[in-house]
Design an enzyme around this catalytic site. Structure first.
Site, PDB file in Angstrom:
ATOM      1  N   ASP A 182     -11.124  -2.229  -1.053  1.00 40.16           N
ATOM      2  CA  ASP A 182      -9.993  -2.634  -0.640  1.00 40.16           C
ATOM      3  C   ASP A 182      -9.362  -1.493  -0.201  1.00 40.16           C
ATOM      4  O   ASP A 182      -9.503  -0.262  -0.592  1.00 40.16           O
ATOM      5  CB  ASP A 182      -9.345  -3.440  -1.777  1.00 40.16           C
ATOM      6  CG  ASP A 182      -8.187  -4.038  -1.509  1.00 40.16           C
ATOM      7  OD1 ASP A 182      -7.822  -4.230  -0.345  1.00 40.16           O
ATOM      8  OD2 ASP A 182      -7.204  -4.169  -2.427  1.00 40.16           O
ATOM      9  N   GLU A 194      -7.689   1.190   4.658  1.00 36.47           N
ATOM     10  CA  GLU A 194      -7.303   1.400   5.978  1.00 36.47           C
ATOM     11  C   GLU A 194      -7.036   2.794   6.349  1.00 36.47           C
ATOM     12  O   GLU A 194      -7.347   3.271   7.490  1.00 36.47           O
ATOM     13  CB  GLU A 194      -5.893   0.671   6.262  1.00 36.47           C
ATOM     14  CG  GLU A 194      -5.998  -0.619   6.191  1.00 36.47           C
ATOM     15  CD  GLU A 194      -6.375  -1.335   4.741  1.00 36.47           C
ATOM     16  OE1 GLU A 194      -6.049  -0.412   3.618  1.00 36.47           O
ATOM     17  OE2 GLU A 194      -6.954  -2.507   4.738  1.00 36.47           O
ATOM     18  N   ASP A 208      -4.278  -9.790   2.823  1.00 39.58           N
ATOM     19  CA  ASP A 208      -3.223 -10.610   2.029  1.00 39.58           C
ATOM     20  C   ASP A 208      -2.474 -11.629   2.599  1.00 39.58           C
ATOM     21  O   ASP A 208      -1.257 -11.512   3.217  1.00 39.58           O
ATOM     22  CB  ASP A 208      -2.108  -9.493   1.507  1.00 39.58           C
ATOM     23  CG  ASP A 208      -2.912  -8.593   0.538  1.00 39.58           C
ATOM     24  OD1 ASP A 208      -4.176  -8.873   0.154  1.00 39.58           O
ATOM     25  OD2 ASP A 208      -2.364  -7.677   0.071  1.00 39.58           O
TER      26      ASP A 208
HETATM   27  C1  GLC Z   1      -4.497  -5.781  -2.159  1.00 38.61           C
HETATM   28  C2  GLC Z   1      -5.762  -6.542  -1.772  1.00 38.61           C
HETATM   29  C3  GLC Z   1      -5.686  -7.680  -2.822  1.00 38.61           C
HETATM   30  C4  GLC Z   1      -5.911  -7.182  -4.132  1.00 38.61           C
HETATM   31  C5  GLC Z   1      -4.680  -6.171  -4.423  1.00 38.61           C
HETATM   32  C6  GLC Z   1      -4.978  -5.671  -5.697  1.00 38.61           C
HETATM   33  O1  GLC Z   1      -3.360  -6.235  -1.946  1.00 38.61           O
HETATM   34  O2  GLC Z   1      -5.518  -7.021  -0.530  1.00 38.61           O
HETATM   35  O3  GLC Z   1      -6.653  -8.648  -2.369  1.00 38.61           O
HETATM   36  O4  GLC Z   1      -5.867  -8.011  -5.022  1.00 38.61           O
HETATM   37  O5  GLC Z   1      -4.729  -5.157  -3.511  1.00 38.61           O
HETATM   38  O6  GLC Z   1      -5.885  -4.928  -5.861  1.00 38.61           O
END
Ligand code: GLC
Length: 794
Positions: free
Chosen positions: A406, A409, A483
């Site tokens: 995650d 980017e 998200d």
């Molecule tokens: C980001 C991700 C989400 C995750 C959060 C905490 O917002 O997109 O899926 O739960 O980070 O790690």
């Protein structure tokens, strides 16, 4: 050497405060390796044929064409030999392959593509190709009524006609609004379909910011903000061919482990070992199938990657073993940000061995993310990817087989939401700024993760999930759409997004079921789970601070319905696995917009509130509250209502009943697919039944051990089944096409069910056992494996 003549007024044009320079006239032709070099007044244009219907154009503002391939281009595509006939006339250069003719006009440079019958497929506009004083490059092409598909993870309609698509991987919390174009993934590839059905495509291989302007009626434009223009042109003639060609060029998804196709449960976060155990027990006690549980950032020690929280998860190995015994895999999150902490070994090592991103002057880049001030690994460097991959060994030894990447980017908590574009990347010896390579960061992280884990997992297939990516990401990771929010609109918007990702080479994609942010509700979660069960990646995930949305959270009747659709996911799993296998070998998506299968049907040019699961099961989800009916468009053919058996002739709309427990589903007559009984997780043995919807058709069922790479050495089974109607008779024939793995089924009879048929007069076939259920109108057949033909007379 060029003189001032190079900047003669005809060579540039000022519009909207931007000065456009064109490549000018073509003065000569050279050949360098297997590429042609068109020597133009102001630049060199490389032209390289990769297949008979795929070529590359590279604009270089240097003395020679710079034809090094982008890192995601598959080697097999770069070395293939293509016979090209090259001829020169006074006005143009003419290049011809077995499938295409490329004509390059000399005065000025203008490239046109024709098929072998002489029909024009694509041509540069008068502005042609060049660059601007803002350092970007561009290429304008004629268009005449084209529909546009692909572009990866984008908001908006399926058909991108009339839009502007911009590529810059961006973390925008709650971003799925139609006006927000830049999301987490950038796939600068698209299909253009002309009104007569002719199809061609472009892939603009540039990991900096790129832009596709599709607004004009009669032209479109590709543009880069940094770097040179490097595009690939594909000629169809069908959309399916284009996906095959694009994935031939950028690679295909390796077959994921079977468990990754099951149901996944996540939350930001299941914060303690106790909570995770309770969650797992709930699934098993309520007999709701589930294969995967996620650990979001709270499992770490103050968000330090590759650590476990000492009190929340004191005995991770023990926990993972217990869960594994109960059929669960655990997928922990791993973000790129490494906490700036002199006592933290990963930070120490990263500094000691020079793995972090730096400015050209040598200063470390530090950005704020979950752990606070953090350094970011320079994944563009193979040495750093190797290091990062190796860091997973502790997780793998503890029993982890899947990783969730995650914030790659990379997301940084600042105004621009990402890393400073002036940071330098080592880029395997060819240093470039972050601005030039931005969209590759997440892909390289997932590549490091996938390859590192593959090495450590003793022959098992790793699963990687990523948020960010670029063209080629399919080789390393499944993609979830980030998200979203618990809004009906976001459920609806996820469909064209996932369908276009499939058309962009990413078959393994899905959205957070139930919606990530904001409070979901019982009906939304139910409807979202129904459609999620038929999408390639099926994970329920929700954010901190919002209501719980596990399948049972809203009581009855919702829990029962949600459970039923998760069960259906497992009932369809043998077919889904076959579709994944097809995607891994051909690039074709698992779920498909109707336009992919029915390209000449004018009703489906922009249709995305219904889709095909494979080629002949039509899914028509409910995307609004309180809807118990919906219009469904059935394309040509005969379609059978999965729930009622009612048969409809296609080419028209039908009104489908869709009370809460029903999501409309239709199966095309002639369909055969492999199904299975409900299991609680993919580790349980599943018995296969072949489902037949009477008609003419065939199917090849793929299966293997679901876990290792042994299938690459032939350890897989292929079983083909065909059915043919002749008068009152249905002829069924099956063959074991390839037997390479012991599924436990040998010696067992083949089971088939023919759905929604009258009671047969006779069933012929050696030793065949048949039963007929009048209520469901199902004919069940059980045939010895040595018998290959059954004839049913109605
Ligand atoms: C980001 C991700 C989400 C995750 C959060 C905490 O917002 O997109 O899926 O739960 O980070 O790690």
């Amino acid at each position: 050497m060029q003189g001032s003549e190079a900047i003669k007024p005809e060579n540039y044009e000022v519009k909207d405060g931007v000065t456009y320079f064109s490549v000018g006239e073509v003065l000569g032709l050279d050949k360098s390796g297997n590429a042609f070099e068109l020597l133009c007044e102001n630049a060199v244009v490389g032209l390289q044929f990769l297949t008979d219907k795929l070529f590359r154009v590279k604009l270089s503002r240097q003395a020679k064409a710079q034809m090094t391939f982008g890192p995601m281009i598959e080697t097999h595509a770069t070395v293939a030999k293509v016979d090209v006939l090259a001829e020169e006339s006074a006005e143009s250069y003419h290049f011809e392959t077995a499938e295409l003719v490329v004509e390059v006009q000399k005065q000025p440079y203008r490239l046109s593509v024709y098929d072998k019958q002489g029909t024009l497929i694509s041509a540069d506009t008068l502005r042609g190709m060049g660059w601007t004083d803002k350092n970007g490059t561009f290429c304008s092409k004629d268009a005449a009524g084209e529909d546009f598909y692909g572009f990866g993870e984008k908001t908006g309609d399926l058909n991108k006609k009339g839009s502007v698509q911009s590529m810059w991987n961006t973390d925008v919390y709650a971003p799925h609004n139609p006006e927000i174009n830049e999301l987490y993934e950038s796939i600068p590839f698209f299909h253009a379909k002309k009104p007569d059905g002719t199809v061609y495509g472009f892939f603009l291989d540039n990991p900096g910011k790129t832009r596709f302007d599709l607004q004009a009626k009669d032209s479109f434009r590709l543009a880069t903000e940094t770097g040179d223009l490097d595009y690939y042109f594909f000629y169809g003639p069908t959309l399916k061919d284009l996906v095959a060609q694009y994935t031939y060029l950028t690679g295909r998804m390796p077959l994921p482990p079977k468990w990754a196709l099951g149901y996944h449960q996540s939350r930001y976060s299941y914060e303690t070992e106790g909570e995770v155990r309770e969650l797992a027990n709930n699934f098993r006690n309520m007999q709701i199938p589930c294969d995967v549980i996620y650990l979001d950032i709270h499992y770490m020690d103050e968000y330090r990657v590759f650590t476990w929280h000492p009190t929340r998860f004191p005995q991770p190995k023990h926990l993972l073993e217990d869960l594994r015994d109960d059929g669960f895999r655990v997928v922990p999150i791993v973000d790129p940000g490494v906490k700036k902490d002199p006592k933290y070994p990963i930070y120490q090592q990263g500094l000691a061995f020079d793995h972090f991103c730096k400015y050209i002057e040598g200063d470390l880049y530090i950005g704020k993310v979950w752990p606070g001030e953090s350094a970011l690994p320079d994944f563009t460097d193979g040495r750093t990817r190797q290091w990062w991959g190796e860091k997973h060994v502790g997780l793998v030894e503890a029993g982890i087989e899947g990783i969730w990447n995650d914030m790659n980017e990379p997301a940084i908590f600042n105004e621009t939401k990402t890393m400073d574009v002036n940071v330098m990347h080592r880029n395997d010896g060819d240093p470039k700024t972050h601005g030039e390579l931005h969209n590759l960061y997440g892909l390289y992280m997932s590549m490091a993760t996938y390859e590192g884990m593959k090495e450590q997992m003793g022959g098992k297939r790793p699963f990687v999930l990523t948020r960010a990516g670029y063209a080629g990401i399919q080789k390393y990771a499944a993609v979830w759409t980030g998200d979203n929010r618990s809004f009906w609109e976001h459920l609806e918007m996820s469909l064209p997004m996932i369908l276009n990702m499939g058309l962009s080479g990413i078959p393994f994609a899905g959205a957070d079921v139930g919606g990530f942010a904001f409070d979901t509700n019982a009906e939304l979660l139910t409807r979202w789970t129904q459609v999620g069960a038929f999408l390639p990646y099926f994970r329920n995930h929700s954010a901190i601070g919002f209501v719980r949305q596990e399948p049972w959270s809203f009581g009855e009747p919702y829990g029962r319905i949600i459970k039923r659709y998760i069960e259906m996911r497992y009932e369809f799993l043998p077919h889904l696995y076959t579709l994944f296998h097809e995607a891994s070998t051909t690039g074709l998506p698992v779920v498909r917009p109707l336009v992919l299968e029915y390209p000449l049907d004018s009703n489906v040019r922009n249709l995305s509130d219904q889709f095909l699961f494979g080629s002949n099961i039509l899914v028509a989800p409910i995307l609004r509250p309180d809807q118990t009916m919906r219009a469904v468009y059935l394309p040509e053919g005969t379609w059978i209502d999965f729930h009622t058996g009612e048969s409809h002739e296609g080419g028209r709309h039908v009104l489908a009943e869709a009370q809460l427990e029903r999501m409309p589903l239709y199966v095309k007559a002639g369909t055969v697919y492999a199904g299975g009984n409900v299991i609680q997780h993919t580790g349980e043995k599943q018995e296969i039944t072949y489902h037949l919807y009477k008609g003419n058709g065939s199917y090849v069922h793929y299966d293997d051990n679901g876990e290792t790479f042994d299938y690459q050495q032939g350890q897989f089974n292929l079983l083909s089944i065909s059915q043919r109607v002749d008068g009152e008779k249905l002829y069924i024939h099956w063959d074991l096409e390839h037997q390479g793995f012991e599924s436990g089924a040998s010696g067992q009879p083949i089971r088939m069910q023919v759905h929604f048929v009258e009671e047969p007069k006779r069933v012929e076939g050696d030793g065949v056992v048949s039963t007929y259920d009048r209520e469901t109108r199902t004919l069940s057949l059980s045939v010895g494996r040595n018998v290959h033909d059954v004839v049913v007379e109605f």
